[in-house]
Design an enzyme around this catalytic site. Structure first.
Site, PDB file in Angstrom:
ATOM      1  N   TRP A 101      50.601 -11.003  25.125  1.00  0.00           N
ATOM      2  CA  TRP A 101      50.239 -12.140  24.282  1.00  0.00           C
ATOM      3  C   TRP A 101      51.360 -12.505  23.310  1.00  0.00           C
ATOM      4  O   TRP A 101      51.601 -13.685  23.070  1.00  0.00           O
ATOM      5  CB  TRP A 101      48.924 -11.848  23.559  1.00  0.00           C
ATOM      6  CG  TRP A 101      47.829 -11.584  24.543  1.00  0.00           C
ATOM      7  CD1 TRP A 101      47.162 -10.422  24.759  1.00  0.00           C
ATOM      8  CD2 TRP A 101      47.337 -12.517  25.520  1.00  0.00           C
ATOM      9  NE1 TRP A 101      46.271 -10.558  25.793  1.00  0.00           N
ATOM     10  CE2 TRP A 101      46.352 -11.842  26.281  1.00  0.00           C
ATOM     11  CE3 TRP A 101      47.623 -13.847  25.823  1.00  0.00           C
ATOM     12  CZ2 TRP A 101      45.659 -12.458  27.320  1.00  0.00           C
ATOM     13  CZ3 TRP A 101      46.928 -14.460  26.860  1.00  0.00           C
ATOM     14  CH2 TRP A 101      45.961 -13.766  27.589  1.00  0.00           C
ATOM     15  N   ASP A 168      48.625 -13.327  14.969  1.00  0.00           N
ATOM     16  CA  ASP A 168      47.563 -13.505  15.957  1.00  0.00           C
ATOM     17  C   ASP A 168      46.660 -12.282  15.847  1.00  0.00           C
ATOM     18  O   ASP A 168      47.002 -11.187  16.286  1.00  0.00           O
ATOM     19  CB  ASP A 168      48.157 -13.614  17.364  1.00  0.00           C
ATOM     20  CG  ASP A 168      47.098 -13.632  18.462  1.00  0.00           C
ATOM     21  OD1 ASP A 168      45.892 -13.677  18.144  1.00  0.00           O
ATOM     22  OD2 ASP A 168      47.491 -13.607  19.648  1.00  0.00           O
ATOM     23  N   LYS A 192      35.993 -12.257  20.641  1.00  0.00           N
ATOM     24  CA  LYS A 192      36.042 -10.800  20.694  1.00  0.00           C
ATOM     25  C   LYS A 192      35.187 -10.172  19.588  1.00  0.00           C
ATOM     26  O   LYS A 192      34.341  -9.339  19.857  1.00  0.00           O
ATOM     27  CB  LYS A 192      37.493 -10.336  20.608  1.00  0.00           C
ATOM     28  CG  LYS A 192      38.346 -10.919  21.738  1.00  0.00           C
ATOM     29  CD  LYS A 192      39.804 -10.581  21.591  1.00  0.00           C
ATOM     30  CE  LYS A 192      40.658 -11.294  22.618  1.00  0.00           C
ATOM     31  NZ  LYS A 192      40.406 -10.882  23.997  1.00  0.00           N
TER      32      LYS A 192
END
Length: 353
Positions: A101, A168, A192
């Site tokens: 990511w 992030d 999540k």
């Protein structure tokens, strides 16, 4: 019978929040209209929006110098929005590379301007958080991914950087106390720890977002979300409601410090079993291990497949690792129950050599 959902996202949500969502979908707070039918301009949804922001601020200890924004997009959208907004001509942004990511964020940054990789754990197959940093001369910002979902690593603390931090935090937002010092912008996909897919939470320093580019379309500018209270266009109204309810749920369980203790206890159960095993090998090194995403391998694909099939037969779902790395992964976010981890540990021991 509901399965135990170890998937990395969308992921497990608390039953009581899901039950409350059932009622709200039919009739929100007795107004006679369901949550997903309400106008985003209605006074009823106005209360939802205000309540969600208030819950986020209370849970995270977020002061008025920060804007709380609800963006109808996943974290991947912010990979592009951040450099488009804040990486100007002739400027350099520093990025910390800890996995897939962060790599995608780096790619998007390079589309816009100069990107300097200040640290990387690629040589060690992304099994640890980097310890050595080489900063550029004057970075506009420093971007890092606080929890690497695919490889199962997590920053114990934010990097000590020479520029404002952009984080992030998709996989570990509100799983532990929120570090705000030196952070200019924190973004997180909700699917999540905070709710459904299709919406992200942004916590941004107001002065920082006002320094961004002004020649972008409105929905590419964080300042527009701040000025119009996330209502420039029709937002994900259900997602905003869910974020608010999840924050209230965490508060009802003692807040972020208590949640961090519970998450650490769940993760320790699993890591202890893996470390003691003759068959299973955890991927992440001690000191860098995620409390949210535990990743491990077996001695070969046949043994891994037999274990995954046995897990599914026992109602333990979503344990297959990301398609790019294979192996196994247990995502044990805030709402994942302790007894679910205990059931996984028992199965690991059953299949130990």
């Amino acid at each position: 019978m509901r399965k135990l959902n170890f998937a990395s996202g969308p992921s497990t949500l608390p039953e009581e929040v899901l039950r409350k969502a059932q009622d709200a979908l039919w009739d929100l707070d007795g107004c006679g209209i369901g949550l997903v039918e309400l106008s985003h301009r209605s006074k009823e949804f106005g209360r939802v929006l205000d309540g969600a922001e208030a819950a986020v601020r209370e849970l995270g200890g977020i002061g008025s110098e920060f804007a709380v924004l609800f963006v109808t997009a996943g974290a991947t959208q912010h990979f592009a929005m951040v450099p488009q907004s804040f990486l100007g001509a002739g400027e350099t942004a520093d990025y910390c590379h800890t996995g897939v990511w962060s790599g995608k964020a780096i790619e998007e940054g390079k589309r816009v301007g100069n990107v300097h990789v200040a640290c990387s754990s690629e040589v060690g197959n992304f099994s640890a958080i980097p310890e050595l940093f080489t900063w550029s001369a004057a970075p506009r910002y420093v971007h890092y991914t606080s929890n690497e979902t695919i490889y199962g690593t997590e920053w114990p603390a934010p990097p000590q950087a020479p520029a404002p931090l952009v984080c992030d935090a998709s996989s570990d937002i509100f799983s532990r106390p929120l570090p705000l010092a030196n952070h200019a912008l924190i973004y997180a996909g909700a699917q999540k720890n905070l709710g459904p897919s299709g919406i992200s939470l942004v916590i941004a320093d107001k002065k920082f977002i006002e320094s961004g580019a002004t020649d972008l379309s409105p929905l590419a500018q964080y300042r527009v979300y701040a000025a119009e209270k996330s209502l420039h266009n029709t937002p994900n109204t259900f997602g905003i409601w869910m974020i608010g309810e999840m924050c209230k749920w965490i508060l009802s369980r003692g807040g972020l410090a208590a949640m961090a203790e519970t998450n650490a206890r769940k993760a320790k159960l699993l890591y202890d079993a893996l470390d003691a095993s003759k068959t299973w090998t955890p991927h992440a090194q001690r000191g860098s291990r995620s409390n949210m995403n535990v990743t491990w391998r077996g001695p070969g694909p046949d043994i891994e497949e037999r274990f995954l099939a046995a897990a599914e037969a026992k109602g333990l779902s979503g344990l297959r690792g990301h398609r790019s790395v294979g192996g196994m992964r247990a995502s044990i976010y805030n709402a994942f129950p302790v007894d679910g981890v205990e059931r996984l540990v028992a199965l690991l021991k059953e299949h130990d050599a």
